[in-house]
Each structure stands twice: as structure tokens, then as C-alpha cells.
Design an enzyme around this catalytic site. Structure first.
Site, mmCIF file in Angstrom:
data_model
loop_
_atom_site.group_PDB
_atom_site.id
_atom_site.type_symbol
_atom_site.label_atom_id
_atom_site.label_comp_id
_atom_site.label_asym_id
_atom_site.label_seq_id
_atom_site.Cartn_x
_atom_site.Cartn_y
_atom_site.Cartn_z
ATOM 1 N N HIS A 124 39.340 33.510 45.239
ATOM 2 C CA HIS A 124 37.778 34.088 45.118
ATOM 3 C C HIS A 124 36.803 33.183 44.942
ATOM 4 O O HIS A 124 35.571 32.987 45.663
ATOM 5 C CB HIS A 124 37.803 34.901 44.078
ATOM 6 N N HIS A 177 33.524 44.387 45.812
ATOM 7 C CA HIS A 177 34.027 44.364 44.382
ATOM 8 C C HIS A 177 35.140 45.454 44.744
ATOM 9 O O HIS A 177 34.943 46.635 44.101
ATOM 10 C CB HIS A 177 32.987 44.894 43.325
#
EC number: 6.3.5.3
Lengths: 230, 752
Positions: free
Chosen positions: B49, B95
């Protein structure tokens, strides 16, 4: 006309309403929630839309106890104009300036859409630019707009002509379908007994411009400004 | 000197998401065994990430420059010049995993995170958009997820006070265990007042602002870098909890502080919180950073250094301040009721030093933490391609009217009003065109200028042919901006894919990137920001490859633009662009024929540009005000969408339609690069002549009017019936009173 827009932490349509007021010719200043007085010479105190104090505890409950609200109560008692839109209406109810409460919408969801409301009387400082019975095309954007009051209060509001607006269809017919948040008697806005305090859930301030949805809200700001023009 | 707390076991390394090789790389770098805090820091910096270790190599191939680009990828958000000294700051971010585990908070904090990225750069957010993908409607969790995500997006954006003006919602069984929540934010700033993360000056105070640090979200970024399994819901404690009220205060306080001239550098605390933000500020400025965690405002007592460094508590910022303005800055934050604490300083050591309780708990080389993060050229398989399906080989199983009714009332084709009514799309008083158009149009301040905004991707195309699918996502965003009269300027990409360690999914990623790059180059549409989300799979099955494209265009004058609805009766309706009747991967083939297969429609980028430039020119000169691009469901669905808003129908005339294409393929094929437009009958001849001279293929379809859509050789279908189906499906589905699509047909998605 001097208007003071109150700023609570979490207010977010303060800029929209200030812009609408200026467009109608008002001088606009800001009053901070922690202040204890409105700016000198304030004719109109505006409680804008938003989520004051995050809507935590209960919509409007914390703002109703902010220091500036004592000044607003005194201003109203002197006959000064007070306008509460959306969260501002919730604050007025919580602060005792207007009766009743605003509960969660009937469908339990936030709703934002175009909405017609019927003008119940056109003889107040807020509504002289409209015709009685006219349907104006504005919008709602709220999660807690479901107005209710006890039987006695409701009878008084209706009996004394203190209902300002009702949710309606485009032709001004008050129908169940048009009353999407479930408000009692389709009430969208109410006045104080002296007609100088108005609280309403819909947003006239976002309808003052032909290119952005229309101008049906503009007459309300024009009327307020005209009422204190002298 | 840093004291190690004890041996770091291979198991502990694995739990931190690091491979044995990555751990060795780290110990070689620091020349000793790390402390637990240091292990936590490196796990945060080197996970997928934050480090983009699988994707970086490929992302480098994307075009990121143009004369109007002020800041490309690498900062909190991209920045483009929109004239008059104004800049548009925007980015999109996913998300996904948190939203699947806890949809309301996951989606809400997704919105909060992207808004923070935008105002961190000094821009006031003026619009939000999103792109949502859910599992099959008959999957038991889908309703709950749609409900929670919609409410979460609204709950955050409405309270913060940004209009959510556009987006997309889709359903597919491949998202059953891994939904997508991609949120985009767009802000407005002055070109000479953009703020960056790069720290300058030695000995300057590093200031912590915003909400207090709690134990929420610890290892959120590591979760975002792992695939899901059945135990994933036990990860709920790693989902952050949002407070939009705190964020609204943070916005106002930050903008006030920036205007006061005391901010040297600013970085929001997003993924991996304090760790990533502090390291980035130092590394970008070639400076060391020293933090004293005893000064960090904490929500609960007894938090360890490890927890503070990895917490992903929301609504927090890190700033480097001008030391002479520290007091003024503090006063602004106190006024807004927010925490303000000096928690460290910049140094000239190029070390990242963290102290807690009087002890040094981490001491790492700051540049190397970022620069020496692993980078992988993951093995990737060549894409497999599905065969082209000849239009003539598909027999229409039902009448065209029946097919159209089914498409406009299908989960992917229906109105998403139930979702977007939960978003305040009108706040700000500048929403000229909100949800439901080709692109949203938001006026810039008092105008006349405006921004055209859209998010697009067609995942089923990407699955069938990643390169063409990648091209199509970009082309459709470009087309949607063009269709309202906007000049497409730049892109933010949100690349959602499966596990990159599996060569077939890595192959999809590489293919889509190639297609996106080709399209962006051909259309002068640079990528200025973005986000990569990998490991989107559950129990070994990847999602459909979903490279969401968010795009911004400029409308010179918002009073001169086009929109979808038929406005007047008796107008000529034309389709501009080439129609070959491409049914492969079409909504028609899937929903009406029950086949999800075939090669997707190819995108001819030169034609795309030619047709689009022609249409935009006509809109901008005031000659077209009714325009709609053709996408899912082809021409017929486009016509229905134009007819429904005002209840004005159209009678299609066969006389001008191509004889070489079967009628159902002409109506429902999803050929790219097409626009449906209307004009007066008198203007039509000249317009068609100009189109032909410009090399833009054009067909006359019929006249607007009546209350039905009438296909040649069939009875018409009432526009009101279409509208009922279109508006009806989602509310009925969400109330549980209707609908999973026909139970007697095999779910179309199984076919692939």
C-alpha cells in the site's frame, strides 16, 4: 439590512447563505459561536445549515447552549429577525425559540433532492415576495427533518397561522408523496408568534441563481432585505 | 544507541507482512537486529500500500506531464492549472477492505482520507465523487454493504460539507467477497499557494494537529496489502473510525493557518499514520526527523511507541512550522478546539529517530526507508483474449422493447437515485449538473468557468481484454467530459486488482496500465495522481480488474454546455461516430441473452478524438445542448436515458439505418466513441454535412416526440414504463421486496 451569519463549529452552509444574502443586497458579517453579542446594528441573525458540533448528542442541542445564543434570544425578543435553515431550524427548536422537534427522517436515511414547498402566508418579512399558496421549487438535504410537536402546540401553530411552508408537489398540493421526511401536517417551516423568527428545513439559499437549479429561493432573501431597507 | 527488546522471530516478521528476503534487506541496511518499533515502521513503509513495490515499475510508463500540469503523482494529490491563477487539486483513493469489513466507517473514512489529501495541499474541497462495486445482488451481504457504504459516504461528506456530485455503482459476483469503494475529491486553490510535504530548514518544529491518537487502524495499511479470507471480519479492530466534524474543523484550521503564512510543509496522516507522514516529510526535504512520542496527544493512556507509530486514527496532520509563528499557529488551532502539539524537530542527520519515555526506540536512515523499499518485477502472464462475437451470430431472444425494458431496470442499468439521494450534492451552491449526467458540472466560484468531473471504468471489458479495457476506461471518461462541453484536462487513476503474486492477475494489471497509457497519450490526458489497490481477492478468487479513472475537464462558461434530457419535441436525433453493432461483452448479451462473453469493443483513439473534438466544438459554439454518450446498453439505452427525464419519446425510423448491421446489434451494440445529439430539423442538414466533411460518421435516427420509444417494426414502449423499471429496481431491492435478478436463469457472471 445588516445580517449576521452565526458560525458554530461544524456549520457548513454559512457561505451559501451569506452569498445569497449579499446577492440580495444585505451587508453580511459573521458571529462566532463563542461570542456573547451580535455585531452592532444586526437586523437579521442567521443560523445556517450544517452539522453544528457534529450533530453529536442531538442535532442542534449543543449549539442551542452556545454563548452566542443568548444574544440571539435577546435579539428575537426585541423583534429582530431570526432565520434558521436546516441545522439552524434544529437549533431554534432546541433553544426554545421555536416549538417542536425534528426527528430522524421517516425512512431513516439522509435525503437530498429537489423539493417543492407551498408558501402558507405571504405577509411576513420573509415571504412578501411570494404569493400565498405558491409552490416554490427548492431542495432539502437532511437526515433529521421530520418535524413533530405535541397536539396542543400543533393546534396553536395551525390556529395562529404560524406554519410557514408545507411540503407539496409542484402545483402546491400537499400530498403524502411530497412529504418524504414524514413531518406532521407536512410542516417544512414555522414562525414564532410575532412572525420575526422563521425556521425551515429546505434550502432557499441554494436556489438564487438561474444556472444552479433556479431562483425560487431568492425572493425570500429579497423580502428580508426589503423589510429593513428603510 | 537503540536497544533491541529481544529476538525478532521469523513468525513475527511474517505477521508484519514482510518476506524473509525483505527482512534481510532491512537488517543489512541497518546492520543490526531491529527493535519492535523499527520492525513496525519498516512493515508500514515497505508494504504494498505504501511502497507500491509491485506496481511502481509499471506506473512509471504512464504519461504524467502536460503544460497545464503543476504537480503530477508523488504528492498528496495532483494539481493542474485551470487559468485565472486558479488550480484544481484532485485525487482518487480506494478504501476497499475496510469497507467490506465495516461498510459505514470504512466508506466514511475513505472519503475523509481523500478530502484530507486535497486540503493538505491548500485547496478547499469543492466536489466529491466515487466509484462503487458490489457483489451479486443475490449474495447475502450485498444489501447490507450497499446500505452501509452509501450511508457512510453521505455521513462523512455531508457533515464535512462537500457536495458529492457524481459516481458510479455496479454489481458483479466477482466482488462478492471484496467490494470496491473508490473515493475522489476535487479542490480549488490559487496556483501560487499550493502546499507540499517537503520539509525545509534544520531545527524547525514538527507539529501534530487534529484529533488525538488512539488504537484504531493499527496495521490498516498491512491489511490493505493482504488478500481476504474467511477470518477477515475478525480484523474489524483495524478499521478506523471517522469523525467528519473533527475533519471539518481541521479543514478550516489548516486553511486559516496556511493563509497566515506559518506553514513550511504539511502532510496528512493517512495510511501508517505518523510513520509515513514523518518519514515522507523528512525524506523529501533531505532532512532527518526526531520525534518525541511523549508529546503526542493520545486518546487513551498507556499507548506504546509501537501503537502510536502505527495508529491510523483519522483527522490528523503533521506540519513543519516557521518557528517564529508557532504561537500564532497554536492560537488558530485552539480557537477551533483542536489538539496542537510540538512533537519533534527537523535535523541534519538524515536519521529518523523516535524517542519514548526517555529512550530511543527507533533510529533508522530516513532516505533509505523510502528509496530502498523493495521493488518487484512480478512475473505476469500474457493476457488471454476472448473471441470476437459476430453480430449476426446472436439471435435476439425478445423484442427490442422488451430488451430495453430489461436493461434499464437491471442492477447495472437502473437509476442509482436511492444511493445518491443520500449524498448532499447541492451544498456550495455551484452544482450546475449533479449525479445522473454524463459528467457532473461544478461552477468555479461565481463562474462563468466550471469543472466537468467523472469517474469511469467498465470492469467486464478489462477482464476480457485488459489493454482494450484500460483504453476504454480512459476514453469513456474523456467522452463523458466532452459530452457536457468540457475540455478534458487530466486524470487520477485508482487501480483495483487481485493478488499481484499471481501471474494471471499481475498480467491484468500490466495490460490495463498499457491500455491506460496508450489512451492518455493519444488524448493528451495526463495522469496526475492515483492509488493502487492490490490483493483484492477472497479465498483465492480475484475481483474483475477495475482501473477506475477519475477525470477533470474545464468548461469555459457553464451557461454553454450540454446535458442528457430531450428538451423539445420534433427535434432530429442523430448518432455521431461509428456503429458496427459490437455485441461482445455488451450489457445486452449478458442481461438479455444470458451470455457474458466475447471480446469487448475496441477503442480507436484517433477516431475517438476526432468525433469528440467535433462534438465539443458544436456544444461550445452553442449549436448543441442535448448530448449523451453511448455506453452500457448502447444506443437504445442512451435514447431511453434521454427520454425518461422529461417524458419525451422518439420514433426511430429505419430508412437511414445501416443495412449491414442487424437491428438489435445496431440498437444494443456497445461500439465506442459515439454520441447521441439532437438539433432542429432545419439545422440537421448543415450539421450532418459538417460532420461528414470532418470525417465523423453520422446517422439520423428519428424525431423526438410522443410518449413512447418506438422501434422500427414494433409497437412502442411507453417512456413511463421504462422510467418505472429504471427507478424501481434499486429501491425495491433495498427494501427486500424484490428482485434478485431472475432466479430461473443462471447468473450471467458464472459464464466467464
Amino acid at each position: 439590512m445588516r445580517a449576521a451569519v452565526l458560525l458554530f463549529p461544524g456549520s457548513n452552509r454559512d457561505g451559501d447563505v451569506a452569498r445569497a444574502l449579499r446577492r440580495s443586497g444585505a451587508e453580511v458579517s459573521t458571529a462566532w459561536h463563542a461570542d456573547t453579542a451580535l455585531p452592532e446594528g444586526t437586523d437579521l441573525a442567521v443560523l445556517p445549515g450544517g452539522f453544528s458540533y457534529g450533530d453529536y448528542l442531538r442535532c442542534g442541542a449543543i449549539a442551542a447552549r452556545a454563548p452566542i445564543m443568548d444574544a440571539v434570544r435577546a435579539h428575537a425578543a426585541r423583534g429582530g429577525l431570526v432565520l434558521g435553515i436546516c441545522n439552524g431550524f434544529q437549533i431554534l427548536c432546541e433553544s426554545g425559540l421555536l416549538p417542536g422537534v425534528l426527528m430522524r427522517n421517516a425512512n431513516l436515511r439522509f435525503i437530498c433532492h429537489r423539493q417543492s414547498v407551498r408558501v402558507e402566508r405571504a405577509d411576513t418579512d420573509f415571504t412578501r415576495g411570494y404569493e400565498k399558496g405558491q409552490a416554490i421549487d427548492i431542495c432539502v438535504a437532511h437526515g433529521e427533518g421530520n418535524y413533530t410537536a405535541d397536539r396542543e402546540t400543533l393546534a396553536r401553530l395551525e390556529g395562529e397561522g404560524l406554519v410557514a411552508f408545507r411540503y407539496s408537489d409542484g402545483e402546491g398540493r400537499v400530498t403524502e408523496d411530497a412529504n418524504r421526511n414524514g413531518s406532521i401536517n407536512s410542516i417544512a417551516g414555522i414562525y414564532s408568534p410575532k412572525l420575526n423568527v422563521l425556521g425551515l428545513m429546505p434550502h432557499p439559499e441554494n436556489f438564487v441563481d438561474e444556472i444552479v437549479g433556479g431562483t425560487d429561493g431568492k425572493a425570500m432573501f429579497d423580502a428580508m432585505v426589503a423589510s429593513r431597507a428603510a | 544507541m537503540v536497544a533491541s527488546v529481544g529476538p525478532i522471530s521469523p513468525e513475527l516478521v511474517r505477521q508484519h507482512g514482510l518476506t524473509a528476503e525483505e527482512y534481510k534487506r532491512f537488517t543489512d541496511l541497518i546492520g543490526r537486529e531491529p527493535t519492535l518499533v523499527e520492525l513496525g515502521i519498516v512493515s508500514a513503509m515497505w508494504n504494498e500500500h505504501c511502497s507500491y513495490k509491485s506496481s511502481r515499475l509499471h506506473l512509471k510508463t504512464l504519461p504524467t506531464e502536460a503544460p497545464w500540469v503543476i504537480q503530477g503523482p508523488g504528492e498528496n494529490a495532483g494539481v493542474i492549472d485551470i487559468g485565472d491563477g486558479q488550480a484544481c487539486v484532485f485525487k482518487m483513493e480506494s478504501h476497499n477492505h475496510p469497507s467490506f469489513i465495516e461498510p459505514y466507517q470504512g466508506a466514511g473514512t475513505g472519503v475523509g482520507g481523500i478530502l484530507r489529501d486535497v486540503f493538505t495541499m491548500g485547496a478547499r474541497p469543492i466536489a466529491a465523487l466515487n466509484a462503487l462495486r458490489f457483489g451479486s445482488p443475490d449474495h447475502p451481504k450485498t444489501r447490507h454493504l450497499v446500505s452501509g457504504v452509501s450511508a457512510g459516504i453521505g455521513g462523512y461528506g455531508n457533515s464535512f460539507g462537500v457536495p458529492t456530485v457524481g459516481g458510479s455503482v455496479g454489481f458483479h459476483t466477482r466482488y462478492d467477497g471484496n467490494i470496491l469503494v473508490n473515493a475522489m475529491a476535487v479542490g480549488l486553490a490559487e496556483t501560487d499557494k499550493i502546499f507540499y510535504a517537503k520539509a525545509t530548514g534544520v531545527g524547525n518544529p514538527i507539529v501534530y494537529l487534529g484529533s488525538k491518537t488512539g488504537r484504531d487502524g493499527i496495521h490498516g495499511a498491512t491489511m490493505a496489502s493482504a488478500a481476504f479470507d474467511d477470518e477477515s471480519e475478525e480484523k474489524r479492530p483495524t478499521v478506523q473510525v471517522g469523525d467528519p466534524f473533527a475533519e471539518k474543523l481541521l479543514l478550516e484550521a489548516c486553511l486559516e493557518l496556511m493563509a497566515s503564512g506559518s506553514v513550511i510543509a504539511i502532510q496528512d496522516m493517512g495510511a501508517a499514520g505518523l510513520t509515513c507522514s514523518a518519514v515522507e516529510m523528512g525524506a523529501k526535504g533531505d532532512l532527518g526527523v526526531e520525534l518525541d512520542l511523549d508529546a503526542v496527544p493520545c486518546r487513551e493512556e498507556g499507548m506504546t511507541a509501537y501503537e502510536m507509530m502505527l495508529s491510523e486514527s483519522q483527522e490528523r496532520m503533521l506540519m513543519v512550522l516557521d518557528p517564529e509563528r508557532e504561537e500564532d499557529a497554536e492560537a488558530i488551532f485552539r480557537k477551533w478546539g483542536l489538539d496542537f502539539a510540538v512533537i519533534g524537530k527537523t535535523t541534519d542527520t538524515l536519521r529518523f529517530v523516535v524517542k519514548h519515555g526517555g529512550k530511543t526506540v527507533a533510529d533508522l536512515p530516513i532516505k533509505e526507508l523510502g528509496d530502498l523499499a523493495p521493488i518487484y518485477d512480478r512475473p505476469h502472464l500474457a493476457n488471454t483474449y476472448e473471441p470476437v462475437i459476430a453480430a449476426g451470430s446472436v439471435e435476439p431472444p425478445v423484442s427490442h422493447a422488451e430488451a430495453l425494458l430489461k436493461l434499464v431496470g437491471s442492477p447495472d442499468g437502473c437509476s442509482k437515485r436511492w444511493v445518491y439521494e443520500q449524498y448532499d450534492h447541492l451544498i456550495g451552491g455551484n452544482t450546475v449538473s449533479g449525479p445522473g449526467g454524463d459528467a457532473a458540472v461544478v461552477r468555479v466560484e461565481d463562474g462563468p468557468k466550471g469543472l466537468a468531473l467523472t469517474t469511469d471504468v467498465t470492469p467486464r471489458y478489462c477482464d476480457a481484454d485488459p489493454v482494450e479495457g484500460g483504453k476504454q476506461a480512459v476514453a469513456e471518461a474523456w467522452r463523458n467530459i466532452t459530452a457536457v462541453g468540457g475540455l478534458p484536462l487530466a486524470v487520477t487513476d485508482n487501480l483495483n486488482f487481485g493478488n499481484p503474486e499471481r501471474p494471471e492477475y499481475m498480467g491484468q494489471f500490466v495490460g490495463c496500465i498499457r491500455g491506460i497509457g496508450e489512451a492518455c497519450r493519444a488524448l493528451d490526458f495526463p495522469i496526475v495522481s492515483g492509488n493502487v489497490s492490490l490483493y483484492n481477492e477472497t479465498n483465492g478468487r480475484g475481483i474483475l480488474p477495475t482501473p477506475t479513472i477519475g477525470a477533470v475537464g474545464l468548461v469555459d462558461d457553464v451557461t454553454v454546455r450540454a446535458s442528457i434530457p430531450f428538451r423539445r419535441e420534433g427535434e432530429a436525433v442523430l448518432v455521431l461516430g461509428t456503429t458496427s453493432g459490437w455485441l461482445g461483452q455488451s450489457l445486452y448479451l449478458r442481461e438479455v441473452c444470458g451470455r457474458e462473453e466475447g471480446a469487448p469493443p475496441p477503442v480507436d483513439l484517433a477516431t475517438e478524438r476526432k468525433v469528440g473534438d467535433f462534438v465539443r466544438g458544436l456544444i461550445r459554439s452553442g449549436r448543441l445542448d442535448t448530448v449523451h454518450d453511448c455506453s452500457d446498453g448502447g444506443l437504445a439505452v442512451a435514447l431511453a436515458e434521454m427520454a425518461m427525464p422529461n417524458g419525451i419519446g422518439i420514433a426511430l425510423e429505419a430508412r437511414d439505418m445501416p443495412t449491414t448491421v442487424p437491428l438489435h446489434a445496431f440498437l444494443f451494440g456497445e461500439d465506442q466513441g459515439r454520441y447521441v445529439v439532437t438539433c432542429s430539423s432545419e439545422a440537421m442538414f448543415a450539421l450532418r454535412q459538417e460532420a461528414t466533411e470532418a470525417g465523423v460518421p453520422n446517422w439520423y435516427l428519428g424525431l423526438t416526440g410522443g410518449d413512447a420509444i418506438v422501434f422500427p417494426g414494433e409497437d412502442g414502449i411507453a417512456v413511463s414504463a421504462l422510467k418505472e423499471a429504471h427507478e424501481g429496481w434499486l429501491p425495491a431491492y433495498m427494501s427486500g421486496s424484490a428482485a434478485a435478478p431472475d432466479g430461473d436463469e443462471p447468473p450471467a457472471a458464472e459464464a466467464a
